[in-house]
Motif scaffolding. Structure first.
Motif, PDB file in Angstrom:
ATOM      1  N   THR A 192       3.308   3.068 -10.316  1.00 13.89           N
ATOM      2  CA  THR A 192       2.910   2.590  -8.993  1.00 13.89           C
ATOM      3  C   THR A 192       3.747   3.208  -7.874  1.00 13.89           C
ATOM      4  OG1 THR A 192       4.362   0.658  -9.019  1.00 13.89           O
ATOM      5  CG2 THR A 192       2.154   0.382  -9.977  1.00 13.89           C
ATOM      6  N   MET A 193       4.631   4.149  -8.212  1.00 12.19           N
ATOM      7  CA  MET A 193       5.499   4.766  -7.194  1.00 12.19           C
ATOM      8  C   MET A 193       4.671   5.429  -6.093  1.00 12.19           C
ATOM      9  SD  MET A 193       8.444   5.456  -5.909  1.00 12.19           S
ATOM     10  CE  MET A 193       9.697   5.250  -7.128  1.00 12.19           C
ATOM     11  N   ARG A 194       3.658   6.182  -6.459  1.00 11.21           N
ATOM     12  CA  ARG A 194       2.825   6.873  -5.470  1.00 11.21           C
ATOM     13  C   ARG A 194       2.148   5.867  -4.529  1.00 11.21           C
ATOM     14  NH1 ARG A 194       0.024  11.838  -4.796  1.00 11.21           N
ATOM     15  NH2 ARG A 194      -2.024  11.487  -3.871  1.00 11.21           N
ATOM     16  N   ASP A 195       1.565   4.806  -5.083  1.00  7.08           N
ATOM     17  CA  ASP A 195       0.944   3.750  -4.262  1.00  7.08           C
ATOM     18  C   ASP A 195       1.959   3.170  -3.282  1.00  7.08           C
ATOM     19  OD1 ASP A 195      -1.378   4.015  -5.747  1.00  7.08           O
ATOM     20  OD2 ASP A 195      -0.963   2.277  -7.006  1.00  7.08           O
ATOM     21  N   HIS A 196       3.134   2.864  -3.788  1.00  9.98           N
ATOM     22  CA  HIS A 196       4.184   2.252  -2.976  1.00  9.98           C
ATOM     23  C   HIS A 196       4.602   3.171  -1.832  1.00  9.98           C
ATOM     24  CE1 HIS A 196       7.819   0.127  -1.854  1.00  9.98           C
ATOM     25  NE2 HIS A 196       8.531   1.201  -2.146  1.00  9.98           N
ATOM     26  N   LEU A 197       4.903   4.424  -2.140  1.00  8.13           N
ATOM     27  CA  LEU A 197       5.398   5.338  -1.108  1.00  8.13           C
ATOM     28  C   LEU A 197       4.348   5.631  -0.047  1.00  8.13           C
ATOM     29  CD1 LEU A 197       7.475   7.839  -3.258  1.00  8.13           C
ATOM     30  CD2 LEU A 197       8.340   6.127  -1.669  1.00  8.13           C
ATOM     31  N   ILE A 198       3.118   5.923  -0.458  1.00 10.88           N
ATOM     32  CA  ILE A 198       2.080   6.289   0.506  1.00 10.88           C
ATOM     33  C   ILE A 198       1.579   5.076   1.284  1.00 10.88           C
ATOM     34  CG2 ILE A 198      -0.281   7.182   0.746  1.00 10.88           C
ATOM     35  CD1 ILE A 198       0.359   9.056  -1.640  1.00 10.88           C
ATOM     36  N   GLY A 199       1.212   4.007   0.584  1.00 14.81           N
ATOM     37  CA  GLY A 199       0.564   2.867   1.229  1.00 14.81           C
ATOM     38  C   GLY A 199       1.476   1.795   1.776  1.00 14.81           C
TER      39      GLY A 199
ATOM     40  N   ASP B 122      -6.568  11.200   3.349  1.00 12.11           N
ATOM     41  CA  ASP B 122      -7.105  12.003   2.250  1.00 12.11           C
ATOM     42  C   ASP B 122      -6.528  11.577   0.907  1.00 12.11           C
ATOM     43  OD1 ASP B 122      -4.531  12.980   2.639  1.00 12.11           O
ATOM     44  OD2 ASP B 122      -5.115  15.082   2.515  1.00 12.11           O
ATOM     45  N   GLN B 123      -5.828  10.463   0.896  1.00 10.04           N
ATOM     46  CA  GLN B 123      -5.254   9.923  -0.345  1.00 10.04           C
ATOM     47  C   GLN B 123      -5.686   8.469  -0.474  1.00 10.04           C
ATOM     48  OE1 GLN B 123      -1.597  11.172   1.305  1.00 10.04           O
ATOM     49  NE2 GLN B 123      -1.195  12.656  -0.304  1.00 10.04           N
ATOM     50  N   ILE B 124      -6.271   8.150  -1.606  1.00  7.95           N
ATOM     51  CA  ILE B 124      -6.854   6.818  -1.795  1.00  7.95           C
ATOM     52  C   ILE B 124      -5.819   5.704  -1.621  1.00  7.95           C
ATOM     53  CG2 ILE B 124      -6.640   6.683  -4.307  1.00  7.95           C
ATOM     54  CD1 ILE B 124      -9.658   5.680  -4.172  1.00  7.95           C
ATOM     55  N   GLU B 125      -4.552   5.992  -1.895  1.00  4.77           N
ATOM     56  CA  GLU B 125      -3.486   4.993  -1.743  1.00  4.77           C
ATOM     57  C   GLU B 125      -3.327   4.550  -0.288  1.00  4.77           C
ATOM     58  OE1 GLU B 125      -2.610   7.608  -5.253  1.00  4.77           O
ATOM     59  OE2 GLU B 125      -3.119   7.997  -3.160  1.00  4.77           O
ATOM     60  N   SER B 126      -3.771   5.377   0.645  1.00  8.41           N
ATOM     61  CA  SER B 126      -3.669   5.055   2.071  1.00  8.41           C
ATOM     62  C   SER B 126      -4.608   3.940   2.490  1.00  8.41           C
ATOM     63  CB  SER B 126      -3.978   6.297   2.911  1.00  8.41           C
ATOM     64  OG  SER B 126      -3.134   7.352   2.579  1.00  8.41           O
ATOM     65  N   LEU B 127      -5.631   3.682   1.700  1.00  5.75           N
ATOM     66  CA  LEU B 127      -6.597   2.644   2.069  1.00  5.75           C
ATOM     67  C   LEU B 127      -5.966   1.262   2.151  1.00  5.75           C
ATOM     68  CD1 LEU B 127      -9.771   3.841   0.140  1.00  5.75           C
ATOM     69  CD2 LEU B 127      -9.286   4.021   2.594  1.00  5.75           C
ATOM     70  N   SER B 128      -4.814   1.070   1.533  1.00  2.00           N
ATOM     71  CA  SER B 128      -4.135  -0.232   1.639  1.00  2.00           C
ATOM     72  C   SER B 128      -3.716  -0.514   3.078  1.00  2.00           C
ATOM     73  CB  SER B 128      -2.926  -0.285   0.703  1.00  2.00           C
ATOM     74  OG  SER B 128      -1.938   0.629   1.123  1.00  2.00           O
TER      75      SER B 128
ATOM     76  N   PHE C  40      -3.828  11.008   8.579  1.00  2.00           N
ATOM     77  CA  PHE C  40      -2.585  10.694   7.867  1.00  2.00           C
ATOM     78  C   PHE C  40      -2.634  11.297   6.478  1.00  2.00           C
ATOM     79  CE2 PHE C  40      -0.800   7.532   4.778  1.00  2.00           C
ATOM     80  CZ  PHE C  40       0.535   7.892   4.934  1.00  2.00           C
ATOM     81  N   THR C  41      -1.560  11.982   6.104  1.00  2.00           N
ATOM     82  CA  THR C  41      -1.419  12.474   4.745  1.00  2.00           C
ATOM     83  C   THR C  41       0.056  12.510   4.373  1.00  2.00           C
ATOM     84  OG1 THR C  41      -2.149  14.133   3.146  1.00  2.00           O
ATOM     85  CG2 THR C  41      -1.292  14.967   5.243  1.00  2.00           C
ATOM     86  N   VAL C  42       0.309  12.574   3.083  1.00  2.00           N
ATOM     87  CA  VAL C  42       1.675  12.661   2.562  1.00  2.00           C
ATOM     88  C   VAL C  42       1.737  13.871   1.637  1.00  2.00           C
ATOM     89  CG1 VAL C  42       3.451  11.518   1.180  1.00  2.00           C
ATOM     90  CG2 VAL C  42       2.012  10.170   2.720  1.00  2.00           C
ATOM     91  N   VAL C  43       2.785  14.658   1.817  1.00  2.00           N
ATOM     92  CA  VAL C  43       3.017  15.841   0.995  1.00  2.00           C
ATOM     93  C   VAL C  43       4.181  15.539   0.069  1.00  2.00           C
ATOM     94  CG1 VAL C  43       3.716  18.268   1.035  1.00  2.00           C
ATOM     95  CG2 VAL C  43       2.183  17.372   2.813  1.00  2.00           C
TER      96      VAL C  43
END
Length: 177
Positions: free
Chosen positions: A57-64, A85-91, A12-15
């Motif tokens: 926190t927008m990046r955390d919200h959108l990805i996770g 590959d994005q730490i925000e995904s760990l949520s 999983f990744t977000v561009v």
């Protein structure tokens, strides 16, 4: 429920693109690294009000909280392990039974060096040519799973496949418009 005799691994990744917005991709592979399923979101474009309200926190919200859960829910193939590959995904670890792992070598390229304070309560597991950071309580399960993927040629490269597929989808949308 994943089949323990035929495990799958998700990537999983977000561009993020200033022109199109935030697009997520989820690629499911079999034990040999071949695609089983691919899901991709339409670009998510936060309004200016959202940018103001969510701030840093927008990046955390959108990805996770938005894109990740949406893709995992849409997935038809039972997942054994989800790599990001994005730490925000760990949520996503708190949202289900599937262990979520940060692929260190892929994350370092996008996010800079991974520090131990960013990954409190995690352990490291080796998957082919990569180091996975997983929650301590899931490390033994992930170690067992990682042994099933010895035939996979590369544990980092699938992220590039996702990014390339997203770019292709975006170019097709642009041509159709």
């Amino acid at each position: 429920m994943p089949d323990p005799t035929n495990p799958t691994i998700g990537y999983f990744t977000v561009v993020q693109d200033d022109r199109t917005g935030w697009t997520g991709g989820l690629l499911i592979l079999n034990r040999g690294g071949r695609p089983v399923e691919f899901q991709c979101t339409l670009p998510v474009r936060p309004s200016r009000a959202h940018e103001i309200l969510f701030g840093t926190t927008m990046r955390d919200h959108l990805i996770g909280e938005v894109i990740g859960p949406m893709l995992v829910t849409k997935c038809r193939t039972p997942l054994s392990l989800l790599c990001c590959d994005q730490i925000e995904s760990l949520s996503l670890n708190s949202r289900g039974d599937v262990p979520v792992a940060l692929v260190s070598e892929a994350a370092e390229g996008d996010e800079g060096p991974i520090t131990s304070d960013m990954l409190t309560g995690s352990s490291q597991v080796t998957l082919v040519n990569a180091t996975l950071h997983v929650p301590l309580e899931r490390s033994s399960a992930v170690e067992t799973l990682a042994k099933h993927f010895d035939d996979m040629p590369d544990a980092i490269e699938p992220f590039e496949r996702i990014r390339e597929a997203i770019r292709e989808a975006q170019s097709q949308i642009a041509r159709a418009a």
